[in-house]
Design an enzyme around this catalytic site. Sequence first.
Site, PDB file in Angstrom:
ATOM      1  N   ASP A  18       3.862  -8.182  -0.554  1.00 29.07           N
ATOM      2  CA  ASP A  18       2.942  -8.782   0.417  1.00 29.07           C
ATOM      3  C   ASP A  18       3.256 -10.260   0.648  1.00 29.07           C
ATOM      4  OD1 ASP A  18       0.832  -8.801   2.167  1.00 29.07           O
ATOM      5  OD2 ASP A  18      -0.732  -8.933   0.636  1.00 29.07           O
ATOM      6  N   HIS A  36       9.370 -10.553   7.865  1.00 24.90           N
ATOM      7  CA  HIS A  36       9.726  -9.182   7.467  1.00 24.90           C
ATOM      8  C   HIS A  36      11.244  -9.063   7.272  1.00 24.90           C
ATOM      9  CE1 HIS A  36       5.637  -8.024   8.073  1.00 24.90           C
ATOM     10  NE2 HIS A  36       5.658  -8.125   9.382  1.00 24.90           N
ATOM     11  N   ASN A  67      -1.310  -0.047   8.194  1.00 27.33           N
ATOM     12  CA  ASN A  67      -0.460  -0.974   8.942  1.00 27.33           C
ATOM     13  C   ASN A  67      -0.153  -0.477  10.367  1.00 27.33           C
ATOM     14  OD1 ASN A  67       1.444  -1.952   5.973  1.00 27.33           O
ATOM     15  ND2 ASN A  67      -0.292  -2.987   6.919  1.00 27.33           N
TER      16      ASN A  67
HETATM   17  C1  IPE Z   1      -0.319  -3.833   1.706  1.00 26.62           C
HETATM   18  O1  IPE Z   1      -0.301  -5.065   2.336  1.00 26.62           O
HETATM   19  C2  IPE Z   1       0.694  -2.922   2.329  1.00 26.62           C
HETATM   20  C3  IPE Z   1       2.085  -3.320   2.145  1.00 26.62           C
HETATM   21  C4  IPE Z   1       2.528  -4.286   1.393  1.00 26.62           C
HETATM   22  C5  IPE Z   1       3.036  -2.518   2.857  1.00 26.62           C
HETATM   23  P1  IPE Z   1      -1.353  -5.432   3.488  1.00 26.62           P
HETATM   24  O2  IPE Z   1      -1.071  -6.828   3.875  1.00 26.62           O
HETATM   25  O3  IPE Z   1      -1.327  -4.426   4.559  1.00 26.62           O
HETATM   26  O4  IPE Z   1      -2.730  -5.296   2.685  1.00 26.62           O
HETATM   27  P2  IPE Z   1      -4.153  -5.936   2.959  1.00 26.62           P
HETATM   28  O5  IPE Z   1      -4.484  -5.639   4.376  1.00 26.62           O
HETATM   29  O6  IPE Z   1      -4.019  -7.406   2.733  1.00 26.62           O
HETATM   30  O7  IPE Z   1      -5.061  -5.289   1.974  1.00 26.62           O
HETATM   31  C1  IPE Z   2       3.715  -7.436   3.813  1.00 29.85           C
HETATM   32  O1  IPE Z   2       3.530  -8.685   4.401  1.00 29.85           O
HETATM   33  C2  IPE Z   2       4.502  -6.495   4.696  1.00 29.85           C
HETATM   34  C3  IPE Z   2       3.708  -5.425   5.315  1.00 29.85           C
HETATM   35  C4  IPE Z   2       2.446  -5.188   5.107  1.00 29.85           C
HETATM   36  C5  IPE Z   2       4.402  -4.557   6.248  1.00 29.85           C
HETATM   37  P1  IPE Z   2       2.380  -8.955   5.455  1.00 29.85           P
HETATM   38  O2  IPE Z   2       2.898  -8.676   6.815  1.00 29.85           O
HETATM   39  O3  IPE Z   2       1.132  -8.230   5.080  1.00 29.85           O
HETATM   40  O4  IPE Z   2       2.163 -10.523   5.271  1.00 29.85           O
HETATM   41  P2  IPE Z   2       0.797 -11.315   5.187  1.00 29.85           P
HETATM   42  O5  IPE Z   2      -0.037 -10.643   4.127  1.00 29.85           O
HETATM   43  O6  IPE Z   2       0.165 -11.238   6.524  1.00 29.85           O
HETATM   44  O7  IPE Z   2       1.205 -12.698   4.802  1.00 29.85           O
HETATM   45 MG    MG Z   3      -0.415  -8.670   3.842  1.00 30.05          MG
END
Ligand code: IPE
Ligand code: IPE
Ligand code: MG
Length: 250
Positions: A18, A36, A67
């Site tokens: 994350d 990403h 997601n």
């Molecule tokens: C969890 O991260 C899913 C992945 C790392 C793929 P999210 O960023 O989607 O989770 P929340 O929304 O903060 O709980």
């Molecule tokens: C994790 O990083 C990757 C996915 C959930 C696909 P995020 O895209 O959730 O990054 P933040 O949490 O918004 O920083």
């Molecule tokens: Mg996230």
Amino acid sequence: MTALSPQSLPQHVAIIMDGNGRWAKKQGLATRIRGHEIGVEALRRTTSAAAEIGIRYLTVYAFSSENWSRPKAEVDALMRILVSSLGKELPTLLKNNIRLNAIGALDSLPKSCLKELNETMAKTAHNDRMVLTLALSYGSREEMVHAIKGIAQQVAAGELKPDQIESSHVEHFLYTAGMPDPDLVIRTSGEQRISNFLLWQISYAELYFTPVLWPDFDRKHLEEALLSFGTRERRKGLTSEQLQSTVSAQ
Ligand code: IPE
Ligand code: IPE
Ligand code: MG
């Protein structure tokens, strides 16, 4: 840094990768997408390090069921990054003897992703140093519903009686059937939640949270998590004294 001792290494490490979006924002980038892309490099470093250290199973949360509700441009970019990285990473997976696996509602992935995924899994199927599992379009509640449906069908067909249902029947229908449960779950970016990841399988996993954003994660951070794991006493309901006596009886 203290050396990692092979006896106290987890067999299976699961990572909630994350913080890509926040990383991109911190760099002053206009979109989250670059986060990403750089996140893929962190995954490459972590996968190689885990295999070298002697981890047997590495499972990473790459895209959750939830997601799919992100802006379409971000979802499309994530799928594009997935396809291009699968192709690019194949030589490294082969060189490091790593088998690629995937869990989740894979049928909901775009056809091009599924094709690339299936091809990479087939080409690495005989590798046996470490299994790298990508959780894609993965949600633990959906996985459990899927398992409940499987069991209900067996009951309806008269193959199983309701009072014969055991944990092993549930496990048989989970996407992770045949894999050991994770011993250690790492979540980057400072969030301290599980976000619908492997709820059944992590019942007794040790949890490790780090503020490091996923694109910055590297071998040193992985080793810190493994060292922390090595200091934990995994009692699984027993007393500390019971555990000590089992260790000394061995
Ligand atoms: C969890 O991260 C899913 C992945 C790392 C793929 P999210 O960023 O989607 O989770 P929340 O929304 O903060 O709980
Ligand atoms: C994790 O990083 C990757 C996915 C959930 C696909 P995020 O895209 O959730 O990054 P933040 O949490 O918004 O920083
Ligand atoms: Mg996230």
